[in-house]
Every structure is written in structure tokens, then in C-alpha cells.
Design an enzyme around this catalytic site. Structure first.
Site, short mmCIF file in Angstrom:
data_model
loop_
_atom_site.label_atom_id
_atom_site.label_comp_id
_atom_site.label_asym_id
_atom_site.label_seq_id
_atom_site.Cartn_x
_atom_site.Cartn_y
_atom_site.Cartn_z
N ASP A 11 2.68 -1.31 -3.89
CA ASP A 11 2.07 -3.11 -3.84
C ASP A 11 1.41 -3.86 -2.25
O ASP A 11 2.68 -3.89 -2.11
CB ASP A 11 2.64 -3.78 -4.53
CG ASP A 11 2.04 -3.46 -6.57
OD1 ASP A 11 1.05 -2.96 -6.84
OD2 ASP A 11 3.44 -3.96 -7.09
N THR A 17 -2.79 -4.65 -5.00
CA THR A 17 -2.65 -5.64 -6.50
C THR A 17 -2.25 -6.61 -6.70
O THR A 17 -2.40 -7.41 -7.52
CB THR A 17 -1.39 -4.76 -7.42
OG1 THR A 17 -0.41 -4.68 -6.53
CG2 THR A 17 -2.03 -3.13 -7.59
N GLY A 46 6.23 -8.41 -3.80
CA GLY A 46 7.36 -7.47 -3.80
C GLY A 46 8.72 -8.24 -5.21
O GLY A 46 9.73 -6.84 -5.19
N ASP A 170 5.35 -3.62 2.41
CA ASP A 170 5.05 -5.11 3.43
C ASP A 170 5.00 -6.09 2.62
O ASP A 170 4.90 -7.86 2.85
CB ASP A 170 3.47 -4.81 2.61
CG ASP A 170 4.04 -5.59 0.83
OD1 ASP A 170 4.34 -5.31 0.23
OD2 ASP A 170 2.58 -6.47 0.62
C1 G6P Z 1 5.43 -5.10 -6.83
C2 G6P Z 1 4.51 -6.88 -6.96
C3 G6P Z 1 4.94 -7.84 -7.76
C4 G6P Z 1 5.47 -7.33 -8.59
C5 G6P Z 1 6.47 -6.33 -9.20
C6 G6P Z 1 6.22 -6.34 -10.34
O1 G6P Z 1 6.15 -5.41 -6.30
O2 G6P Z 1 4.63 -7.04 -4.88
O3 G6P Z 1 4.11 -8.68 -7.02
O4 G6P Z 1 5.50 -8.39 -9.16
O5 G6P Z 1 5.83 -5.63 -8.59
O6 G6P Z 1 5.30 -5.59 -11.20
P1 G6P Z 1 4.93 -5.62 -13.00
O7 G6P Z 1 3.52 -4.28 -12.38
O8 G6P Z 1 5.78 -4.61 -13.49
O9 G6P Z 1 4.92 -7.20 -13.08
MG MG Z 2 5.24 -4.82 -1.61
#
Ligand code: G6P
Ligand code: MG
Length: 220
Positions: A11, A17, A46, A170
Site C-alpha cells: 500500500d 489503497t 503502514g 512509504d
Molecule cells: C497497510 C496499510 C495500512 C493498513 C494495513 C492493514 O499497511 O498501509 O493503512 O491498515 O495495511 O490492512 P488490512 O488490509 O489488513 O486492513
Molecule cells: Mg505502505
């Protein structure tokens, strides 16, 4: 060149996303009766799903029972999946496909190292799943970034020493995780925010042609 392995966050590096996470979290905040802005959303980048909910509830100054939290984690993800299942290869961020092509040409293997439990689905939606030599995602780690677990597991999948792994990230938490793992960290995005990274680029199109053959090779 064979010494090097690459680990990609998903992401914000390969796809964007964050905008879908934002819409789904904002919907929950609206439901709970407080404002959640795009600036607030930066704090969730993240960060794991569970931790994201905690941060969101802190912003709204709301306390919930464990049961309610579980319920909202499920409904937020169901809402998020409505966006994700509509994604296609046109949503791959600029420079990502070209970078994977370059790595293939150089014979450098790459894996995914993401906090997302939806990472396999997202990679399949954008037709990149088969290209990765392995996937470490939110289902396979017990400690979230900035803990280095996700990247150390990635290095194992690559069969490389951590100090020979190059991580594209990122998020501040991801850069910190890569640095703690003793890997070479590449910050993708705002240089001021990601100042702890070993190298910084605004996006993947800025990676120079000689990056792996010269810049990284000289460093390891
Ligand atoms: C990535 C995104 C986060 C997100 C996490 C969990 O690291 O940067 O913003 O909360 O994934 O994602 P999920 O798809 O498991 O909800
Ligand atoms: Mg990321």
C-alpha cells in the site's frame, strides 16, 4: 547482483489503497459521530487494522467494548473490500511494473512485505501476484511494523542476508522496521517525512537505471 534481494511494501508503493482505507474508516467515524480527515488518515499508513481502529477511536475520543471493536473491524473490512474487489491493473502506481521488469532482467528476486491481510487479494486484482517470489502479509506476522518481523521473514523467503535486502516503503513505521532489520531502506514519498530512509524518491519512476547495478552494489 545475486546477493541482493528486494522487499516491497504494497500500500503506497505498488498501489494506492490509502484512499479506500480512508473512505471505509471515514464511514465508521461518521457512524460514530466524529470527523475524520485525510490528514488523520496519514496516521494509519503502514499500521495494522487493529491499531488503525485504536488510533481512529482515539481521534474521536471514543471507548468501545472488545465486542464492538471486533464488530467494527469486520464491517470496516467488508466496506473496504467493496473497493478492493473493483481494482484492476490500471491502479498499479507509476514505475512499479517497470521496476519489477528491471529486477527480472537483472535476476534479482523480490517478495512482498505488507501489514495488510488483504495483500494477496490486492496483488491478484492487479495481476501481479504470480510475479512475487513470496508473500509476507498481515496474516503471517505476529508483530506489526515498526517491528522488523515482516521484513526478516521476507529475507528468509528470499534466502538472503538482511543486510543484502533492499526495502521499498512509504510509511515511517516501515522505514523504521527496515532500518531495525539492518536492511537498506528506500523511502517512497515525502523526503521530509521519510528522512530516516537510506535513499529517498518521490515515486518509483525516479529510481535511476543504475540503482541496483551500481548504487546498491557499492553499498553492500
Ligand atoms: C497497510 C496499510 C495500512 C493498513 C494495513 C492493514 O499497511 O498501509 O493503512 O491498515 O495495511 O490492512 P488490512 O488490509 O489488513 O486492513
Ligand atoms: Mg505502505
Amino acid at each position: 547482483m545475486n546477493k541482493i534481494g528486494v522487499i516491497f511494501d504494497l500500500d503506497g508503493v505498488i498501489v494506492d489503497t490509502a484512499k479506500y482505507h480512508f473512505l471505509a474508516w471515514k464511514d465508521l467515524a461518521d457512524h460514530l459521530g466524529f470527523e475524520f480527515t485525510e490528514t488523520d488518515n496519514e496516521l494509519l499508513k503502514g499500521v495494522s487494522r487493529v491499531r488503525s481502529l485504536e488510533i481512529l477511536l482515539d481521534i474521536g475520543n471514543i471507548e468501545l467494548s472488545e465486542e464492538k471493536k471486533q464488530e467494527f473491524l469486520i464491517s470496516k473490512n467488508e466496506h473496504y473490500l467493496q473497493y478492493i474487489t473493483k481494482m484492476g491493473p490500471e491502479e498499479i502506481l507509476p514505475g512499479a511494473t517497470q521496476l519489477l521488469d528491471t529486477l527480472d532482467t537483472l535476476g534479482i528476486k523480490y517478495v512482498l512485505g505488507s501489514a495488510s491481510k488483504n495483500a494477496p487479494l490486492i496483488l491478484k486484482q492487479v495481476n501481479l501476484y504470480e510475479r512475487f517470489a513470496g508473500i509476507v502479509d498481515g496474516n503471517s506476522v505476529s508483530k506489526a511494523k515498526p517491528d522488523p518481523e515482516v521484513f526478516l521473514k521476507g529475507a528468509k523467503k528470499l534466502n538472503k542476508e538482511p543486510e543484502h535486502c533492499v526495502v521499498f516503503e512509504d510509511a515511517i513505521a516501515g522505514v523504521e522496521a527496515a532500518n531495525t532489520a539492518n536492511m537498506i531502506s528506500i523511502g517512497i514519498g515525502d523526503e521530509k517525512t521519510l528522512h530516516e530512509a537510506d535513499f529517498n524518491f518521490n515515486n518509483l519512476t525516479e529510481i535511476p537505471d543504475n540503482f541496483f547495478t551500481e548504487v546498491i552494489s557499492e553499498k553492500i
